[in-house]
Design an enzyme around this catalytic site. Structure first.
Site, mmCIF file in Angstrom:
data_model
loop_
_atom_site.group_PDB
_atom_site.id
_atom_site.type_symbol
_atom_site.label_atom_id
_atom_site.label_comp_id
_atom_site.label_asym_id
_atom_site.label_seq_id
_atom_site.Cartn_x
_atom_site.Cartn_y
_atom_site.Cartn_z
ATOM 1 N N CYS A 325 0.833 -1.209 0.000
ATOM 2 C CA CYS A 325 0.000 0.000 0.000
ATOM 3 C C CYS A 325 0.861 1.249 0.000
ATOM 4 C CB CYS A 325 -0.912 0.011 1.222
ATOM 5 S SG CYS A 325 -2.019 -1.377 1.235
ATOM 6 N N ASP A 326 1.859 1.286 -0.877
ATOM 7 C CA ASP A 326 2.703 2.465 -0.995
ATOM 8 C C ASP A 326 2.731 2.818 -2.468
ATOM 9 O OD1 ASP A 326 5.010 4.153 -1.427
ATOM 10 O OD2 ASP A 326 5.640 3.618 0.601
#
Ligand SMILES: *Cc1c(COP(=O)(O)O)cnc(C)c1O
Length: 377
Positions: A325-326
């Site tokens: 989730c980056d």
């Protein structure tokens, strides 16, 4: 590349999750190719490229020496059976207490690129051999090493003179022409600088004896690269041109070129989607990304060959991204990557040429994803 041994391993062991598989036979062949192409140079394998104990033990048995950057890497090389005289402490940025520890462990060969570092070594590693790293412009390299390491050749003269004054053995000059260097003339430019440093110091009665020509030898990704033999010939010609019949001892420090093509990462397609109904590029999300070991896709510098089970089918351009989730975890977006239109969630994707600079770049557990597993066979 995916050798038969790697394919057989994956087919029979069916390891779960993304993993790197390294074929030691390829490392063996690479080592022999370097020896044959540059028979007069000592090979110091750059441990940071892949420090797997099996790789280090194989290289010890073949007669390699080791370029290390920390006490931990020195200990890995020693544990693999290398004697201290086959290990250099090649990082120009060292804590004084780490130099002292290295000296205790028997290490007598150190890199420097400034007077401050020479003084540390003179204090805690007296009498050792030092070589001074000079800057290169990194032109022609796909993974340039910039201005972080090395000094201008004129300063290298001062650094080595100071080393001599403090009782160290001013041994030679080093450089690194940039990683994945496909311009064979890069060594010629750097060797010309090295010769200048030799000449200036010889005039003062300080006789350097060694040139450390660094790494930079490439792995084949999507494009062909020159052979080890071609590098050997270009480097030999450049050495002859600049040093004539007063050839210095030479060292090479291959990292990527020793292990890159020996490894393949097995990954899996987690998701294929679009951002809108008329989005032209599909987004293909793999179960490995920048934080799982593919850090060299930064700025899309290294473009790995991807192999899918549907490569015979028609292809269309895709964005390729990792699972975390980056938003930085996107591998290829500026230059879209063609993948088969029939590619499906759950398909296995092999990422080739991943034997170097992957396991050690993998985060410990970013977002809960396990670090990259490795099997060395
Ligand atoms: C990283 C490094 C190498 C290895 O470079 P490659 O381009 O992977 O061959 C060699 N020498 C030094 C000093 C390094 O830092």
């Amino acid at each position: 590349m995916a050798t038969q041994r790697i394919m057989d391993f994956l087919a029979t062991r069916r390891p779960e999750g993304p993993c790197l598989v390294v074929d030691l036979d390829v490392v063996h062949d690479n080592y022999q190719a370097f020896r044959k192409a540059m028979p007069n140079s000592r090979v110091f394998y750059a441990v940071k490229a892949n420090p797997a104990p099996e790789i280090l033990r194989l290289l010890v048995s073949l007669g390699s020496s080791f370029d290390t950057a920390s006490v931990a890497e020195i200990e890995m090389a020693l544990d693999a059976g290398a004697t201290p005289d086959r290990i250099s402490y090649g990082n120009t940025i060292k804590k004084e207490r780490d130099v002292a520890r290295a000296y205790e462990l028997g290490i007598r060969l150190y890199a420097v690129d400034c007077i401050e570092e020479v003084e540390k070594i003179a204090r805690v590693a007296p009498g050792s051999q030092v070589f001074c790293r000079v800057l290169t412009d990194g032109a022609g390299a796909e993974w340039p090493l910039s201005r972080k390491f090395g000094c201008v050749p004129a300063m290298a003269v001062d650094v080595l003179r100071h080393a001599n004054l403090l009782g160290l053995d001013a041994y030679g000059v080093s450089f690194h022409v940039g990683s994945q260097q496909t311009d064979l003339s890069a060594w010629d430019r750097a060797l010309s600088d090295a010769r200048m440093v030799f000449g200036k110091l010889a005039a003062e009665g300080i006789n350097l004896r060694m040139v450390n020509m660094g790494g930079g030898f490439p792995t084949r990704y999507l494009r062909d690269v020159p052979t080890a033999q071609a590098y050997g010939e270009a480097i030999f010609d450049a050495l002859s041109k600049h040093f004539g019949n007063r050839m210095p001892e030479t060292i090479i420090e291959p990292g990527r070129g020793m292990v890159g093509n020996a490894g393949v990462i097995k990954s899996e397609v987690v998701l294929i989607s679009r951002k809108s109904d008329n989005d032209e590029a599909r987004w293909v999300y793999l179960d490995i990304g920048k934080f799982g070991g593919l850090a060299e896709t930064m700025d899309e510098a290294i473009r790995y060959p991807l192999v899918t089970p549907r490569d015979g089918d028609e292809k269309a351009p895709c964005v390729i991204a990792g699972p975390t989730c980056d938003s930085a975890d996107v591998l290829y977006e500026k230059n879209l990557y063609p993948l088969p239109i029939s590619l499906t969630i759950g398909d296995e994707v092999l990422i080739e040429g991943t034997g170097a600079y992957t396991t050690t770049y993998s985060a410990v557990a970013f977002n809960g994803f396990e670090p990259l597993k490795a099997y060395v066979i």
